[in-house]
Scaffold this active site. Sequence first.
Site, PDB file in Angstrom:
ATOM      1  N   ASP A 172      10.816  -3.999  -5.534  1.00 34.13           N
ATOM      2  CA  ASP A 172       9.543  -4.494  -6.080  1.00 34.13           C
ATOM      3  C   ASP A 172       9.385  -6.011  -6.018  1.00 34.13           C
ATOM      4  OD1 ASP A 172      11.342  -5.291  -7.981  1.00 34.13           O
ATOM      5  OD2 ASP A 172      10.269  -4.436  -9.674  1.00 34.13           O
ATOM      6  N   TYR A 263      15.285 -14.679  -4.469  1.00 38.14           N
ATOM      7  CA  TYR A 263      16.736 -14.485  -4.465  1.00 38.14           C
ATOM      8  C   TYR A 263      17.460 -15.423  -3.501  1.00 38.14           C
ATOM      9  CZ  TYR A 263      16.415 -10.448  -7.509  1.00 38.14           C
ATOM     10  OH  TYR A 263      16.198  -9.640  -8.587  1.00 38.14           O
TER      11      TYR A 263
HETATM   12  C1  G6P Z   1      13.544  -7.561  -9.512  1.00 41.09           C
HETATM   13  C2  G6P Z   1      14.300  -7.016  -8.343  1.00 41.09           C
HETATM   14  C3  G6P Z   1      15.172  -5.882  -8.762  1.00 41.09           C
HETATM   15  C4  G6P Z   1      16.076  -6.327  -9.884  1.00 41.09           C
HETATM   16  C5  G6P Z   1      15.276  -6.868 -11.023  1.00 41.09           C
HETATM   17  C6  G6P Z   1      16.213  -7.461 -12.049  1.00 41.09           C
HETATM   18  O1  G6P Z   1      12.607  -6.640  -9.953  1.00 41.09           O
HETATM   19  O2  G6P Z   1      13.499  -6.605  -7.295  1.00 41.09           O
HETATM   20  O3  G6P Z   1      15.919  -5.466  -7.651  1.00 41.09           O
HETATM   21  O4  G6P Z   1      16.894  -5.271 -10.336  1.00 41.09           O
HETATM   22  O5  G6P Z   1      14.410  -7.868 -10.576  1.00 41.09           O
HETATM   23  O6  G6P Z   1      15.531  -7.769 -13.172  1.00 41.09           O
HETATM   24  P1  G6P Z   1      16.257  -8.017 -14.553  1.00 41.09           P
HETATM   25  O7  G6P Z   1      15.114  -8.383 -15.421  1.00 41.09           O
HETATM   26  O8  G6P Z   1      16.951  -6.749 -14.914  1.00 41.09           O
HETATM   27  O9  G6P Z   1      17.203  -9.151 -14.333  1.00 41.09           O
HETATM   28 MN    MN Z   2      14.876  -5.598  -5.766  1.00 37.98          MN
END
Ligand code: G6P
Ligand code: MN
Length: 441
Positions: A172, A263
């Site tokens: 996402d 990222y």
């Molecule tokens: C985004 C990335 C996901 C990830 C998430 C982590 O949505 O696409 O791959 O797992 O961020 O988010 P968080 O809030 O759990 O650090």
């Molecule tokens: Mn992701």
Amino acid sequence: MKKEFNIVLVGGGSTWTPGLLKALCKLKSRLPLKKLVMFDINEERQKVIGEFAKVLFSESYPELEFTYTTDKATAFRDMDFIFCQMRTGGFAMREKDEKIPLSLGAIGQETCGAGGFAYGMRSIGDMIDLVEQVRQYSPDAWILNYTNPAAIVADALNKRFPDEKRLLNICDQPVNLLRSYGRLLGKDPSTFDPVYFGLNHFGWFTHLYDEHGQDLAPVLKSFIAENGFKPVDAEQRDKSWLETYAAVADMLRDFPDYLPNTYLQYYLYPEYKLSKLNSHYTRANEVMDGREKRVFDECRQAVAEGTTRNVHVVHNDAHGDMIVELAESIAFNLKKKFIVMVPNQGLVENLDDDVMVEVTAEIGCHGPRPYGVGKIPVFYKGLIEQQFAYERLTVEAWFEGSYTKALQALTLNRTIVDAKKARRILDALITENKAWWPELH
Ligand code: G6P
Ligand code: MN
């Protein structure tokens, strides 16, 4: 009348599940469901979300047949779609993935660097099992997978199931970025026509066309250079995510060609990021103290009150909307555009055919029809090839039980580089992951 579909949510106890449930309610006229099942191996977590779902559906989807279960046959029989989001080892292991590398002088992150490697080595086996189990009961169902680390999972599944036509890996973050561009430009992101290339959590937008074919990328880049960059849901985001989005401005200053995925900050600025990360309180802690607590508390509150009226549960609906719209596009052959992971096969002309790239694709009843992007400049090609070599070696390390390949993988990762450091990190991760990883020799 439109056909009605059966869907199972794997990872029913996830903090992301309420968002999906709400998206299913919101989009029910576009993707009508007959039956929804939630499946999780963690009964306790799933029960909280499952009971919340019952209250939600009694208000917004009373005609839906709904159950939650820990039984595979009940979950996977007669399904049209499997929405899959599992986290092998749970948040306890995410915390270790982040803290172990940090304690040894490298980035500790959920999907990037050594943390992503450790998580990948746990996810591969469970994801292979899942695909095999689903196929026993629903040979033709679509598996829409967003289990992390998606890049590694996608490559492993492609290796294990090369003929699998109804398995699609998606993330996402490109959607989050598109929605953020939309807010910044004051435009509806559903009108955007993006050109994107890279690997999962390692890609770039080269163009962002509007509905008239005008490229908004130059405007967007100058806006970000002057004003910085924020997520679409900035008001609800934790500090670490705001810093992550802000780093896009730094990356654009250094490398102005394309709009980078957030990222990439870990790979382009590993030293700077390392100096900013706290090895005693990582993102896993922030999530456990924040979203995790809030979502479960609010689900319990809704159940106690018998209504969802007083709870928000979902602060960012991009994730849920994306998966439901993806299923809709497949179900009704809409050929809408999504950014997905597919084998390269010439899409990026100067990368190998078997690289699992992330690009824009039209999605219809036969799956993705991806768009090629031609040749990419040497800087991006170099970064991608190094990162993909790390991903591929991780997958091979898992299949072959190879310590050497694991060490090569970590050494190639830009967040580590030094082979002695890579060995120290690998040995520490092996000790903590005994219950999940294959034995490496
Ligand atoms: C985004 C990335 C996901 C990830 C998430 C982590 O949505 O696409 O791959 O797992 O961020 O988010 P968080 O809030 O759990 O650090
Ligand atoms: Mn992701």
